[in-house]
Design an enzyme around this catalytic site. Structure first.
Site, short mmCIF file in Angstrom:
data_model
loop_
_atom_site.label_atom_id
_atom_site.label_comp_id
_atom_site.label_asym_id
_atom_site.label_seq_id
_atom_site.Cartn_x
_atom_site.Cartn_y
_atom_site.Cartn_z
N HIS A 172 0.87 -1.19 0.00
CA HIS A 172 0.00 0.00 0.00
C HIS A 172 0.90 1.23 0.00
O HIS A 172 1.50 1.57 1.02
CB HIS A 172 -0.90 0.01 1.24
CG HIS A 172 -1.84 1.17 1.29
ND1 HIS A 172 -3.18 1.01 1.52
CD2 HIS A 172 -1.64 2.50 1.15
CE1 HIS A 172 -3.77 2.20 1.52
NE2 HIS A 172 -2.85 3.13 1.29
N HIS A 176 1.53 5.38 -1.68
CA HIS A 176 1.14 6.56 -2.46
C HIS A 176 2.38 7.15 -3.11
O HIS A 176 3.29 7.62 -2.40
CB HIS A 176 0.48 7.61 -1.56
CG HIS A 176 -0.79 7.14 -0.95
ND1 HIS A 176 -2.01 7.31 -1.56
CD2 HIS A 176 -1.03 6.47 0.20
CE1 HIS A 176 -2.96 6.77 -0.81
NE2 HIS A 176 -2.39 6.25 0.27
N LEU A 177 2.41 7.16 -4.43
CA LEU A 177 3.56 7.73 -5.15
C LEU A 177 3.25 9.09 -5.75
O LEU A 177 4.15 9.78 -6.20
CB LEU A 177 4.03 6.79 -6.26
CG LEU A 177 4.77 5.53 -5.84
CD1 LEU A 177 5.14 4.70 -7.07
CD2 LEU A 177 6.03 5.86 -5.03
N ARG A 178 1.93 9.45 -5.82
CA ARG A 178 1.51 10.72 -6.44
C ARG A 178 1.95 10.77 -7.91
O ARG A 178 2.11 9.75 -8.54
CB ARG A 178 2.07 11.94 -5.67
CG ARG A 178 1.96 11.87 -4.15
CD ARG A 178 0.55 11.76 -3.64
NE ARG A 178 0.50 11.97 -2.19
CZ ARG A 178 -0.46 11.54 -1.40
NH1 ARG A 178 -1.46 10.82 -1.87
NH2 ARG A 178 -0.45 11.78 -0.12
N ASN A 210 -5.33 7.26 -5.90
CA ASN A 210 -6.08 8.49 -5.53
C ASN A 210 -5.36 9.75 -6.00
O ASN A 210 -5.08 10.67 -5.23
CB ASN A 210 -6.36 8.54 -4.02
CG ASN A 210 -5.12 8.58 -3.15
OD1 ASN A 210 -4.06 8.09 -3.56
ND2 ASN A 210 -5.23 9.16 -1.97
N LYS A 219 -9.54 -0.36 -5.66
CA LYS A 219 -9.56 0.29 -4.35
C LYS A 219 -10.91 0.93 -4.08
O LYS A 219 -11.39 1.74 -4.87
CB LYS A 219 -8.45 1.35 -4.31
CG LYS A 219 -8.41 2.18 -3.04
CD LYS A 219 -7.83 1.40 -1.85
CE LYS A 219 -7.97 2.19 -0.55
NZ LYS A 219 -6.71 2.55 0.03
N HIS A 233 -10.49 1.10 1.93
CA HIS A 233 -10.27 2.10 2.98
C HIS A 233 -11.45 1.94 3.92
O HIS A 233 -12.55 2.40 3.63
CB HIS A 233 -10.20 3.52 2.42
CG HIS A 233 -9.90 4.52 3.50
ND1 HIS A 233 -8.67 5.13 3.66
CD2 HIS A 233 -10.65 4.96 4.55
CE1 HIS A 233 -8.70 5.90 4.73
NE2 HIS A 233 -9.90 5.81 5.28
N HIS A 252 -4.55 -0.85 5.92
CA HIS A 252 -4.12 -0.08 7.10
C HIS A 252 -5.07 -0.20 8.29
O HIS A 252 -5.65 0.79 8.73
CB HIS A 252 -3.87 1.39 6.74
CG HIS A 252 -4.90 2.06 5.86
ND1 HIS A 252 -6.25 2.01 6.12
CD2 HIS A 252 -4.77 2.80 4.74
CE1 HIS A 252 -6.89 2.68 5.20
NE2 HIS A 252 -6.01 3.17 4.34
N ASP A 280 1.43 2.63 3.53
CA ASP A 280 0.59 3.83 3.35
C ASP A 280 1.46 5.09 3.42
O ASP A 280 0.99 6.14 3.86
CB ASP A 280 -0.54 3.89 4.39
CG ASP A 280 -1.67 4.83 3.98
OD1 ASP A 280 -1.68 5.28 2.82
OD2 ASP A 280 -2.51 5.12 4.83
N ALA A 300 -3.82 14.48 5.71
CA ALA A 300 -3.54 13.21 6.39
C ALA A 300 -2.45 12.45 5.65
O ALA A 300 -2.51 12.32 4.43
CB ALA A 300 -4.81 12.37 6.43
O1 DOR Z 1 -3.23 9.22 5.80
C1 DOR Z 1 -3.64 8.97 4.68
N1 DOR Z 1 -3.13 9.56 3.58
N2 DOR Z 1 -4.64 8.11 4.56
C2 DOR Z 1 -5.25 7.89 3.39
O2 DOR Z 1 -6.18 7.12 3.38
C3 DOR Z 1 -4.84 8.62 2.18
C4 DOR Z 1 -3.47 9.10 2.27
C5 DOR Z 1 -3.13 10.13 1.23
O3 DOR Z 1 -3.39 9.89 0.06
O4 DOR Z 1 -2.57 11.17 1.59
ZN ZN Z 2 -3.35 5.08 1.66
#
Ligand code: DOR
Ligand code: ZN
Length: 346
Positions: free
Chosen positions: A13, A15-17, A41, A99, A136, A174, A247, A263
């Site tokens: 899990h 996030h690479l953006r 996302n 997802k 999620h 998570h 995450d 977050a």
């Molecule tokens: O803390 C988090 N950041 N939880 C998430 O579910 C998304 C993630 C984010 O994309 O920043």
């Molecule tokens: Zn996440």
């Protein structure tokens, strides 16, 4: 000097953006991890197979020369998702999961699901073809206290869904509660849970006591100490239903240190050292390989990696940069708040 050698791990899990942020954070993961499940996302989200193929291409283009890394792509489930496209994505081999973001649950979840009934044809198709659903797992009802949202999701969304579609394979992403820990083992090999590095380290006091610590704020938010202890027992239990999903979620400091802060904890840089520290504290260093390198591939039906990483426990503590530099500003690296002596040697 104490050393451990592990099969090269994966992050289930991540996030690479995109764009400048992708270029800055990708090497932090690729340095230690062979593969990662890439969260969809983005804005706009990665919804279709074509989106996922294009995003995968951008990730590979951003990978520095000489680094080897395999992004395992996911699709962002929307109420307009086409079951046939999901089936094509599964057949392509490039997309490993879909997802579910309940709309409004977290960062960039606005395009997520408001009414599960509307995505039932997609979920039925996924159950039929064996495409996993990553959840999620938080309800978004403002009446539900934020610390209860995971437990309520399990009772009111996840359990009814799994009763309706018992063949559906689900990853509870998570997990942060003892309820999540308990539920994750109820579904045999059709159910699993990822656990982040930071939820093994933080409870809610770390975020809120003695001043608010925005870099410890993530979603699902860290809970009471008893939940952190349940997560540590689960991660170090050797049970194959639990595996690592960091995450790691970069946001520039200006958006973390903000009146309405984003977050996410950015842990890609130091996750492996932190995990060795936690597993040693739990007298379970021999189970770290299962958690970080074996249980995830077993669930996803993939081979374990060929390479190895070596960790050395040295007398001097690890020194990480306070943050990494991006073209959009600095991103603070997760600070566990204690010294860590496990250095990644390779
Ligand atoms: O803390 C988090 N950041 N939880 C998430 O579910 C998304 C993630 C984010 O994309 O920043
Ligand atoms: Zn996440």
């Amino acid at each position: 000097m104490q050393t451990i050698t592990l099969t090269r791990p994966d992050d289930w899990h991540l996030h690479l953006r995109d764009g400048a942020m992708l270029r800055a954070v990708l090497p932090e993961s690729a340095r230690h991890f062979a593969r990662a499940i890439i969260m969809p996302n983005l804005v706009p989200p990665v919804v279709t197979l074509a989106d996922a193929v294009a995003y995968r291409g951008r990730i590979m283009d951003a990978l520095p020369e000489g680094m080897v890394f395999e992004p395992l792509m996911t699709l962002y489930l929307t109420e307009g998702t086409d079951p046939a496209d999901v089936a094509r994505a599964h057949a392509s081999g490039l997309v490993k999961a879909v997802k579910l973001y309940p709309a409004g649950a977290t960062t960039n979840s606005q395009s997520g699901v408001r009414d599960l009934a509307r995505v039932m044809p997609v979920l039925e198709k996924m159950a039929e073809i064996g495409m996993p659903l990553c959840t999620h797992g938080e309800v978004t009802d403002p009446q539900v206290d934020i610390f209860d949202r995971e437990a309520v999701f399990i009772d009111t969304v996840l359990d009814p869904l799994r009763r309706r579609l018992p063949a559906l394979r689900v990853v509870m992403e998570h997990i942060t509660t003892e309820e999540g820990v308990a539920y994750a083992v109820e579904g045999g090999d059709r159910l699993a849970a990822t656990i982040t590095t930071h939820h093994l380290i933080l409870n809610r006091n770390h975020i809120l006591a003695g001043g608010i610590r925005p870099h410890y704020y993530c979603l699902p938010v860290a809970k009471r100490e008893k939940h952190r202890l349940a997560l540590r027992r689960a991660a170090t239990s050797g049970n194959p239903r639990y595996f690592l999903g960091t995450d790691s979620a970069p946001h520039v400091d200006a958006l973390k240190e903000h009146a309405c802060g984003c977050a996410g904890c950015f842990t890609a840089t130091n996750t492996l050292s932190l995990l060795a520290h936690v597993f040693e504290q739990e007298a379970a260093l021999d189970r770290l390989e299962g958690f970080a390198a074996q249980n995830g591939p077993a669930f996803y039906g993939l081979p374990v990696n060929g390479g190895k990483v070596r960790l050395e426990k040295r007398p001097d503590p690890c020194v990480w940069p306070k943050g990494i530099v991006t073209e959009n500003g600095p991103v603070t690296v997760f600070d566990p708040g204690f010294p860590v002596y496990w250095h990644v040697a390779t």
